[in-house]
Design a protein around this motif. Structure first.
Motif, mmCIF file in Angstrom:
data_model
loop_
_atom_site.group_PDB
_atom_site.id
_atom_site.type_symbol
_atom_site.label_atom_id
_atom_site.label_comp_id
_atom_site.label_asym_id
_atom_site.label_seq_id
_atom_site.Cartn_x
_atom_site.Cartn_y
_atom_site.Cartn_z
ATOM 1 N N ASP A 111 0.561 7.132 -16.382
ATOM 2 C CA ASP A 111 1.929 7.065 -16.895
ATOM 3 C C ASP A 111 2.885 6.527 -15.838
ATOM 4 O OD1 ASP A 111 0.986 8.084 -19.250
ATOM 5 O OD2 ASP A 111 1.748 10.121 -18.939
ATOM 6 N N LEU A 112 2.633 6.841 -14.576
ATOM 7 C CA LEU A 112 3.453 6.332 -13.482
ATOM 8 C C LEU A 112 3.300 4.826 -13.331
ATOM 9 C CD1 LEU A 112 5.187 6.967 -10.886
ATOM 10 C CD2 LEU A 112 2.990 7.126 -9.679
ATOM 11 N N VAL A 113 2.065 4.376 -13.209
ATOM 12 C CA VAL A 113 1.815 2.957 -12.951
ATOM 13 C C VAL A 113 2.279 2.088 -14.116
ATOM 14 C CG1 VAL A 113 -0.028 1.259 -12.557
ATOM 15 C CG2 VAL A 113 -0.051 3.453 -11.341
ATOM 16 N N GLU A 114 2.214 2.634 -15.328
ATOM 17 C CA GLU A 114 2.625 1.864 -16.499
ATOM 18 C C GLU A 114 4.101 1.462 -16.435
ATOM 19 O OE1 GLU A 114 4.652 2.645 -19.334
ATOM 20 O OE2 GLU A 114 4.059 0.784 -20.365
ATOM 21 N N ARG A 115 4.902 2.210 -15.676
ATOM 22 C CA ARG A 115 6.338 1.917 -15.591
ATOM 23 C C ARG A 115 6.674 0.940 -14.451
ATOM 24 N NH1 ARG A 115 8.577 6.375 -18.703
ATOM 25 N NH2 ARG A 115 10.722 5.812 -18.214
ATOM 26 N N VAL A 116 5.675 0.531 -13.711
ATOM 27 C CA VAL A 116 5.895 -0.450 -12.644
ATOM 28 C C VAL A 116 5.759 -1.847 -13.247
ATOM 29 C CG1 VAL A 116 5.109 -1.322 -10.414
ATOM 30 C CG2 VAL A 116 5.026 1.143 -10.895
ATOM 31 N N ARG A 117 6.840 -2.591 -13.276
ATOM 32 C CA ARG A 117 6.858 -3.900 -13.953
ATOM 33 C C ARG A 117 6.684 -5.050 -12.969
ATOM 34 N NH1 ARG A 117 6.001 -1.620 -18.808
ATOM 35 N NH2 ARG A 117 7.728 -0.290 -19.493
ATOM 36 N N ALA A 118 5.918 -4.838 -11.932
ATOM 37 C CA ALA A 118 5.768 -5.844 -10.882
ATOM 38 C C ALA A 118 4.947 -7.030 -11.378
ATOM 39 C CB ALA A 118 5.102 -5.222 -9.665
ATOM 40 N N THR A 119 5.312 -8.216 -10.905
ATOM 41 C CA THR A 119 4.559 -9.435 -11.195
ATOM 42 C C THR A 119 4.225 -10.126 -9.878
ATOM 43 O OG1 THR A 119 6.613 -10.696 -11.436
ATOM 44 C CG2 THR A 119 5.668 -9.725 -13.436
ATOM 45 N N ASP A 120 3.252 -11.004 -9.916
ATOM 46 C CA ASP A 120 2.817 -11.754 -8.730
ATOM 47 C C ASP A 120 2.559 -10.803 -7.561
ATOM 48 O OD1 ASP A 120 2.103 -13.998 -7.264
ATOM 49 O OD2 ASP A 120 4.153 -14.332 -6.540
ATOM 50 N N VAL A 121 1.792 -9.770 -7.836
ATOM 51 C CA VAL A 121 1.533 -8.726 -6.842
ATOM 52 C C VAL A 121 0.372 -9.149 -5.949
ATOM 53 C CG1 VAL A 121 0.813 -6.330 -6.514
ATOM 54 C CG2 VAL A 121 2.441 -6.919 -8.314
ATOM 55 N N ARG A 122 0.611 -9.121 -4.638
ATOM 56 C CA ARG A 122 -0.406 -9.517 -3.666
ATOM 57 C C ARG A 122 -0.828 -8.378 -2.747
ATOM 58 N NH1 ARG A 122 -2.540 -14.122 -5.680
ATOM 59 N NH2 ARG A 122 -0.856 -15.460 -6.466
ATOM 60 N N THR A 123 0.068 -7.430 -2.513
ATOM 61 C CA THR A 123 -0.216 -6.352 -1.563
ATOM 62 C C THR A 123 0.214 -5.015 -2.157
ATOM 63 O OG1 THR A 123 1.923 -6.788 -0.498
ATOM 64 C CG2 THR A 123 -0.038 -7.774 0.512
ATOM 65 N N VAL A 124 -0.714 -4.055 -2.187
ATOM 66 C CA VAL A 124 -0.474 -2.725 -2.754
ATOM 67 C C VAL A 124 -1.006 -1.685 -1.777
ATOM 68 C CG1 VAL A 124 -0.944 -1.156 -4.681
ATOM 69 C CG2 VAL A 124 -0.706 -3.618 -5.103
ATOM 70 N N LEU A 149 5.125 -5.532 1.655
ATOM 71 C CA LEU A 149 4.360 -4.991 0.527
ATOM 72 C C LEU A 149 5.060 -5.271 -0.797
ATOM 73 C CD1 LEU A 149 3.405 -1.522 2.044
ATOM 74 C CD2 LEU A 149 2.004 -3.583 1.973
ATOM 75 N N ASP A 150 4.243 -5.460 -1.823
ATOM 76 C CA ASP A 150 4.776 -5.647 -3.171
ATOM 77 C C ASP A 150 4.910 -4.330 -3.924
ATOM 78 O OD1 ASP A 150 4.931 -8.572 -3.239
ATOM 79 O OD2 ASP A 150 2.747 -8.490 -3.107
ATOM 80 N N VAL A 151 3.952 -3.417 -3.741
ATOM 81 C CA VAL A 151 3.954 -2.148 -4.464
ATOM 82 C C VAL A 151 3.454 -1.044 -3.537
ATOM 83 C CG1 VAL A 151 3.037 -0.828 -6.423
ATOM 84 C CG2 VAL A 151 3.513 -3.279 -6.690
ATOM 85 N N ILE A 152 4.146 0.092 -3.558
ATOM 86 C CA ILE A 152 3.671 1.328 -2.933
ATOM 87 C C ILE A 152 3.572 2.380 -4.029
ATOM 88 C CG2 ILE A 152 4.129 3.168 -1.277
ATOM 89 C CD1 ILE A 152 5.798 1.147 0.329
ATOM 90 N N VAL A 153 2.408 2.989 -4.138
ATOM 91 C CA VAL A 153 2.176 4.084 -5.074
ATOM 92 C C VAL A 153 1.861 5.335 -4.262
ATOM 93 C CG1 VAL A 153 0.703 4.964 -6.924
ATOM 94 C CG2 VAL A 153 1.288 2.535 -6.855
ATOM 95 N N THR A 154 2.468 6.445 -4.604
ATOM 96 C CA THR A 154 2.076 7.723 -4.002
ATOM 97 C C THR A 154 2.075 8.775 -5.098
ATOM 98 O OG1 THR A 154 2.536 9.364 -2.280
ATOM 99 C CG2 THR A 154 4.438 8.119 -3.140
ATOM 100 N N ASN A 155 0.894 9.256 -5.405
ATOM 101 C CA ASN A 155 0.676 10.100 -6.578
ATOM 102 C C ASN A 155 0.166 11.476 -6.150
ATOM 103 O OD1 ASN A 155 0.148 10.400 -9.610
ATOM 104 N ND2 ASN A 155 -1.882 10.814 -8.765
ATOM 105 N N ALA A 156 0.918 12.532 -6.506
ATOM 106 C CA ALA A 156 0.508 13.914 -6.233
ATOM 107 C C ALA A 156 0.182 14.129 -4.755
ATOM 108 C CB ALA A 156 -0.684 14.309 -7.111
ATOM 109 N N THR A 157 1.063 13.636 -3.901
ATOM 110 C CA THR A 157 0.882 13.749 -2.452
ATOM 111 C C THR A 157 2.123 14.298 -1.759
ATOM 112 O OG1 THR A 157 -0.713 11.927 -2.384
ATOM 113 C CG2 THR A 157 0.453 12.427 -0.342
ATOM 114 N N LEU A 158 3.290 13.770 -2.072
ATOM 115 C CA LEU A 158 4.486 14.113 -1.317
ATOM 116 C C LEU A 158 4.930 15.559 -1.501
ATOM 117 C CD1 LEU A 158 6.645 10.879 -1.736
ATOM 118 C CD2 LEU A 158 5.156 11.534 0.159
ATOM 119 N N GLN A 159 4.409 16.268 -2.499
ATOM 120 C CA GLN A 159 4.779 17.676 -2.658
ATOM 121 C C GLN A 159 4.332 18.528 -1.479
ATOM 122 O OE1 GLN A 159 2.418 16.165 -4.401
ATOM 123 N NE2 GLN A 159 0.602 17.463 -4.520
#
Length: 265
Positions: free
Chosen positions: A25-38, A99-109
């Motif tokens: 559900d999180l990633v689905e809301r990221v509307r990034a295009t031409d992504v090279r670095t994650v 970077l093009d995208v940073i994802v952090t899922n269930a970690t920062l808590q």
């Protein structure tokens, strides 16, 4: 000296489908295009990180985690476009604008100073880049309240009291304030999933892989077994098993931010 629990990919993988849903559900809301670095900060055992190859097939993806056990499990997903490395999210940094995208899922808590880290995450993004965050917001749920109460009673308190403490987590509004101040357009929200879990004492099995693990590992072997039995009995009462399974309400907090193009790195 800060010590970290030894995480178990096997135990964490219990109810993997339910744990994966907030990530999707999180990633689905990221509307990034031409992504090279994650970068996936707190990638865990790597299965969810590997799904990012389908979302951004041309990208080079790096998973970073502080648990050697999790990274050992993640290694099976590595390939020419996906790598994993040991690192602490509190110390991680990347070249500004790289970077093009940073994802952090269930970690920062787990990170008391997480809000202080957010400007550095934004600086690491190129103009137009995206930051996606998801954290549990269930610190007041019975699963956690019972854990804290029991850990603060004898004979467990001598070992487990400090291990039961959790930092306060930001709500959606705080994420909006902080990330907007860093030059981002922010989409933040919260939701409560009602997971229907199969198996006996299912909530105990769930929390043994995450929230309860630091407490359980702080106890000597004999007390750990006693604690788990008492904790499990109280969880079974708080979350009764029904013919169709055990319902676990689980609040999650999300923030997706896009760095404005005119914001300097």
């Amino acid at each position: 000296m800060r010590t970290s629990p030894v995480w178990s990919p096997v135990q964490y993988g219990t109810y993997a489908d339910e744990r994966a849903r907030p990530f999707r559900d999180l990633v689905e809301r990221v509307r990034a295009t031409d992504v090279r670095t994650v970068v996936d900060l707190g990638c865990g055992p790597g299965a969810l990180t590997a799904t990012l190859r389908e979302v951004w097939p041309e990208a080079v993806i790096r998973g970073i985690d502080s648990s050697p056990q999790m990274l050992e499990a993640a290694a099976e997903y590595a390939d020419d476009h996906l790598s994993f490395e040991l690192g602490d999210v509190r110390e991680w940094a990347a070249e500004p604008g790289s970077l093009d995208v940073i994802v952090t899922n269930a970690t920062l808590q787990w990170v008391p100073e997480q809000v202080d880290l957010l400007p550095g995450f934004v600086r690491a993004l190129r103009p137009g880049g995206w930051l996606a965050i998801q954290i549990p917001g269930n610190g007041n749920a019975p699963s956690h309240a019972i854990l804290r109460e029991l850990a603060e009673t004898e004979p467990y308190a001598e070992y487990a009291k400090d291990a039961s403490l959790r930092p306060d987590v930001p709500g959606p509004a705080e994420y909006v304030d902080v990330l907007s101040a860093e030059g981002c357009v922010v989409d933040a929200w919260e939701t409560t999933y009602f997971h229907v879990l199969a198996g006996d004492n299912a909530v105990l099995e769930w929390v043994k892989g995450t929230g309860a693990r630091p407490v359980l590992q702080s106890l000597p072997d004999d007390l750990r077994k006693q604690f788990e039995a008492e904790y499990g009995a109280r969880l079974a009462e708080a979350y009764p098993q029904k013919p169709y399974g055990t319902v676990l309400p689980f609040r999650r907090i999300f923030a997706v931010a896009q760095k404005l193009a005119q914001k300097e790195s």
